[in-house]
Design an enzyme around this catalytic site. Structure first.
Site, PDB file in Angstrom:
ATOM      1  CG  ASN A  58      15.503  46.472  96.794  1.00 27.96           C
ATOM      2  OD1 ASN A  58      16.818  46.455  97.192  1.00 27.96           O
ATOM      3  ND2 ASN A  58      15.128  47.357  95.948  1.00 27.96           N
ATOM      4  CB  CYS A 101      21.046  48.388  96.204  1.00 30.62           C
ATOM      5  SG  CYS A 101      19.590  49.230  96.742  1.00 30.62           S
ATOM      6  CG  HIS A 141      20.457  44.584  93.960  1.00 28.31           C
ATOM      7  ND1 HIS A 141      19.583  44.341  95.681  1.00 28.31           N
ATOM      8  CD2 HIS A 141      19.726  45.608  93.333  1.00 28.31           C
ATOM      9  CE1 HIS A 141      19.124  45.385  96.162  1.00 28.31           C
ATOM     10  NE2 HIS A 141      19.252  46.709  94.983  1.00 28.31           N
TER      11      HIS A 141
END
Length: 328
Positions: free
Chosen positions: A280, A108, A250
């Site tokens: 996500n 990520c 994020h």
């Protein structure tokens, strides 16, 4: 930063529907995460297809063509195949013959790591078109155990991209930083399919090709790392959190990330939260939130924007940008 763009598959799955499918109360997922929907790639769509869609929109926003790109850096944990790089697949789909291309495997944090690579390339490259496509993309739906609420409730599919190029001082990237803690690589991983545990009937039967996550450890990491990233980035740049126009993090769990704003010294409205309708989406999560901010709020010349990424590895990184003139 010349332009941003994102691409989401057409199919949506509502959290209410997913909660009921897992035997939970209808509002269980949304209450705990803030996620209302996530998008799911079609049967014929791979990571490169989503990435190319986002790249085209970023190029359009920048007023450039694929022939203007000298480098493609792509962050993903869910590539088309183990090799070649998905970035090379995207280069071919776009028709960008002058672009070098490679992937970044930082989960990520991939978009922030990709920006670091882009800046280094721009500082040293001669003779190539002076623009870089940095892309984040994930097709997590192919790697989920639908019975595991810790992962199936959170992850979705999507892509986002940005075009990076030269900017006149004092605009552009003011500071960058990266970090990693490989001793915690087991906190989030897809354990099978690589050289350590190759694919076999046993790994398929044990769901070794799906995402495994220690939810408690990951939550603790997020609570620690996001305020720390904001503090380190502002200290490095000699500014205060209140001087930041926007913080784009994020957001694996939008509700959790939003709850950390005050602890990080931010006022309401400084933190960009855009994961409610995508979940996500890994390396695409941060650039998707940035693209949403650009297209809905707008970012003005001279505004200070902090990108804060973190993810499996464990990895983390930040990029502080003084927004340049002429950007969308």
């Amino acid at each position: 930063m010349r332009g941003t763009g994102s691409y989401l598959p057409d199919q949506q799955v509502a959290s209410e529907e997913l909660s009921l499918a897992m035997g939970l109360a209808a509002g269980w997922i949304e209450d705990r995460t803030g996620i209302r929907h996530r998008h799911v790639a079609g049967s014929g769509q791979a990571a490169s297809d989503l990435a190319a869609g986002a790249a085209r929109r970023a190029l359009e926003a920048a007023g450039l063509t694929p022939q203007d790109i000298g480098l493609i850096v792509l962050g993903t944990s869910t590539p088309d195949e183990l090799g070649p790089s998905t970035a090379c697949r995207v280069q071919a789909v776009l028709g960008a013959p002058q672009a070098a291309a490679f992937d970044v495997a930082a989960a990520c944090t991939g978009f922030v790591y990709g920006l670091q690579a882009a800046v280094g390339w721009l500082a040293t490259q001669r003779g190539k078109p002076p623009y870089v496509l940095v892309i984040g993309v994930e097709v997590y739906s192919r790697f989920l155990n639908t019975g595991d609420r810790a992962t199936a409730a959170l992850f979705g599919d999507g892509a986002a991209a940005a075009v990076i190029g030269p900017a006149p001082p004092p605009y552009g990237i003011a500071s960058m930083g990266m970090g990693a803690d490989g001793t915690r690589a087991g906190d989030v991983l897809i354990p099978a399919g690589g050289s350590r545990t190759p694919a076999s009937p046993g790994t398929l039967a044990s769901l070794g090709h799906t995402i495994h996550m220690d939810a408690r450890a990951v939550r603790s990491f997020i609570v620690d790392v996001l305020p720390r990233l904001i503090a380190e980035a502002t200290d490095d740049a000699g500014v205060k959190p209140s001087d930041l126009s926007l913080v784009v993090p994020h957001q694996p769990n939008p509700r959790l990330v939003e709850s950390l704003a005050e602890h990080a010294g931010l006022a309401p409205g400084q933190m960009v939260i855009a994961g409610q309708d995508v979940g996500n989406i890994g390396a695409a999560s941060l650039p998707y939130a940035l693209d949403r901010a650009v297209r809905t709020r707008g970012i003005g010349e001279g505004e200070v924007v902090l990108l804060a990424g973190f993810g499996a590895g464990l990895t983390w990184g930040h990029t502080l940008i003084v927004w340049p003139p002429g950007s969308i």
